[in-house]
Design a protein around this motif. Structure first.
Motif, short mmCIF file in Angstrom:
data_model
loop_
_atom_site.label_atom_id
_atom_site.label_comp_id
_atom_site.label_asym_id
_atom_site.label_seq_id
_atom_site.Cartn_x
_atom_site.Cartn_y
_atom_site.Cartn_z
N THR A 272 -5.70 6.30 5.13
CA THR A 272 -5.29 4.78 4.96
C THR A 272 -6.56 4.10 4.77
O THR A 272 -6.10 3.04 3.99
CB THR A 272 -4.60 4.25 6.40
N PRO A 273 -7.71 4.10 5.12
CA PRO A 273 -8.61 3.02 4.71
C PRO A 273 -8.74 3.22 3.27
O PRO A 273 -9.50 2.05 2.39
CB PRO A 273 -10.04 3.57 5.33
N LEU A 274 -8.59 4.15 2.48
CA LEU A 274 -8.41 4.25 1.01
C LEU A 274 -7.96 2.74 0.41
O LEU A 274 -8.21 2.24 -0.69
CB LEU A 274 -7.83 5.24 0.27
N CYS A 275 -6.75 2.27 0.93
CA CYS A 275 -6.05 1.07 0.44
C CYS A 275 -7.06 0.02 0.35
O CYS A 275 -7.04 -0.69 -0.47
CB CYS A 275 -4.78 1.06 1.46
N GLU A 276 -7.72 -0.44 1.55
CA GLU A 276 -8.51 -1.29 1.73
C GLU A 276 -9.62 -1.31 0.83
O GLU A 276 -10.20 -2.20 0.00
CB GLU A 276 -9.13 -1.37 3.24
N CYS B 182 0.79 -1.33 0.07
CA CYS B 182 0.01 -0.16 -0.05
C CYS B 182 0.88 1.09 -0.18
O CYS B 182 1.82 1.29 0.86
CB CYS B 182 -1.05 -0.13 1.17
N PRO B 183 0.58 2.14 -0.83
CA PRO B 183 1.41 3.24 -0.90
C PRO B 183 1.17 4.17 0.45
O PRO B 183 0.31 3.84 1.32
CB PRO B 183 0.93 4.21 -2.10
N VAL B 184 2.35 5.12 0.73
CA VAL B 184 2.27 5.65 2.05
C VAL B 184 1.19 6.90 1.82
O VAL B 184 1.09 7.46 0.80
CB VAL B 184 3.61 6.40 2.13
N LEU B 185 0.32 6.69 2.70
CA LEU B 185 -0.98 7.68 2.82
C LEU B 185 -0.99 8.44 3.97
O LEU B 185 -0.42 7.95 5.31
CB LEU B 185 -2.28 6.90 2.58
N PRO B 186 -1.50 9.68 4.17
CA PRO B 186 -1.64 10.35 5.57
C PRO B 186 -2.51 9.54 6.17
O PRO B 186 -3.35 8.69 5.54
CB PRO B 186 -2.35 11.51 5.05
N GLU B 187 -2.49 9.44 7.49
CA GLU B 187 -3.18 8.51 8.41
C GLU B 187 -4.60 8.29 8.42
O GLU B 187 -5.34 7.54 8.18
CB GLU B 187 -2.77 8.78 9.90
N ALA B 188 -5.27 9.81 7.93
CA ALA B 188 -6.64 9.72 7.91
C ALA B 188 -7.00 9.12 6.51
O ALA B 188 -8.19 8.83 6.54
CB ALA B 188 -7.24 11.43 7.64
#
Length: 363
Positions: A22-26, A14-20
């Motif tokens: 991170t559910p986008l990866c799922e 999963c690419p590095v995402l801002p914490e808020a």
């Protein structure tokens, strides 16, 4: 391999995402988002131009969109409200216990699901494994099964170049353009053994073994497993078996149908599944019946009894009830692929070919 294989696949990367965010990866790796009303807001608004460039592929979007843009979205209250609503809806959907299937089905068992076989699935334009109506019907079947909570597992093929893209030259003539798909950048997960190695199935054809690996696409609650022969250990000809949807000669078509039908059943066995029903959507998966017969005969079941058992658990639907929609192969073509198969059934060549004759007694 345990039934846990059917839990939603977790992305390998999963690419590095801002914490808020991170559910986008799922969310991006389950095609549930395609029939959620907020999906366009969540992905297209990241970068509308990039959304078009990536053919509406959310996995590539997350890989290619700038981190500055993601950081801005992570502080956008309206965007976060939409994302949180979508995530809550997704998790409630995936964990729901009170489904139609649990309330209604007499036999509800994910260890013995319905196995749905089709040559194409039109889930979304980001996964080019379809050409038209049959694929759209098959994909909608999976989405509906997911909504109803039906224990269903789907099997198909993963085509490296999919169905051709159409273009017109200066004289108005149609040309076909094939483009390679990068499977690692699609909403797919490579199915692996417990030791981390890719799960492989083998099918004998043309006097050699052909290996296929399995990729998984999640369609809500329904897992779709797609077989791919583009492996370096295969003969170069065999690597092209899953290159094109409905492409090549009848020799290629029969090879595809061996991988789909026979390889598909063998994949289910490796996943630890014993389906209660095998649903063939069109005749492209018809060879699965031969593999089920082979299994029964190998257990010591007489052929006539085995044939009755297989018949009881197979169903068939057709979408294209015209000759062009149903493949026919000559006895010589069948010999090239099945010469080692009919002895395993305890049949003569003539008895074996009669199983697939257009009419009784037709040579």
């Amino acid at each position: 391999m345990s039934i846990a294989t059917l839990a939603p696949a977790f992305p390998e990367r999963c690419p590095v995402l801002p914490e808020a965010l991170t559910p986008l990866c799922e969310i991006a790796r389950n095609y549930w988002w395609t029939w959620n009303p907020d999906h366009l807001t969540i992905f297209r608004e990241m970068d509308p131009a990039l959304w078009e460039k990536t053919s509406h592929n959310p996995v590539r979007m997350l890989e290619e969109v700038s981190y500055l843009r993601l950081a801005a979205l992570a502080t956008d209250v309206n965007y976060l409200n939409t994302l949180n609503r979508m995530v809550q809806s997704y998790r409630q959907y995936m964990t729901a216990e009170d489904t139609w299937a649990k309330r209604t089905m007499k036999t509800y068992d994910w260890q013995r699901p319905i196995a749905y076989f089709c040559a194409e699935y039109g889930l979304h334009e980001s996964l080019p494994t379809y050409s038209g109506g049959l694929g759209m019907l098959a994909a909608d079947h999976l989405k509906s099964a997911s909504d109803l909570g039906v224990p269903l597992v789907a099997i198909g093929l993963l085509y490296r170049q999919g169905y051709f893209q159409q273009r017109l030259d200066n004289n108005g003539w149609q040309g076909e353009l094939y483009e390679d798909s990068e499977f690692e950048s699609l909403p797919l997960t490579l199915v692996r053994q417990p030791d981390g190695s890719p799960l492989l199935v083998e099918v004998a054809m043309r006097q050699r073994l052909v290996k296929a690996r399995a990729w998984r696409a999640d369609v809500g609650r329904v897992p779709l497993f797609l077989l791919d022969t583009d492996l370096p250990e295969n003969d170069p000809i065999d690597r092209w078996i899953t290159a094109h949807l409905y492409g090549g000669s009848t020799d290629t078509r029969i090879a595809q149908e061996c991988i789909l039908g026979i390889g598909g059943v063998r994949l289910l066995r490796q996943l630890g599944l014993d389906p209660m029903v095998y649903h063939m959507n069109e005749g492209h998966a018809a060879f699965l019946t031969l593999e089920l017969l082979r299994e029964e005969v190998a257990r010591g079941t007489p052929f006539e009894t085995a044939e009755a058992k297989v018949r009881e658990k197979c169903v068939f639907t057709t979408h294209t009830p015209v000759p062009a929609g149903h493949d026919a192969f000559s006895p010589n073509e069948m010999d090239a692929f099945f010469a080692s198969f009919w002895p395993q059934l305890g049949l003569t060549r003539e008895q074996f070919l009669a199983l697939g004759a257009r009419r009784t007694g037709d040579p």
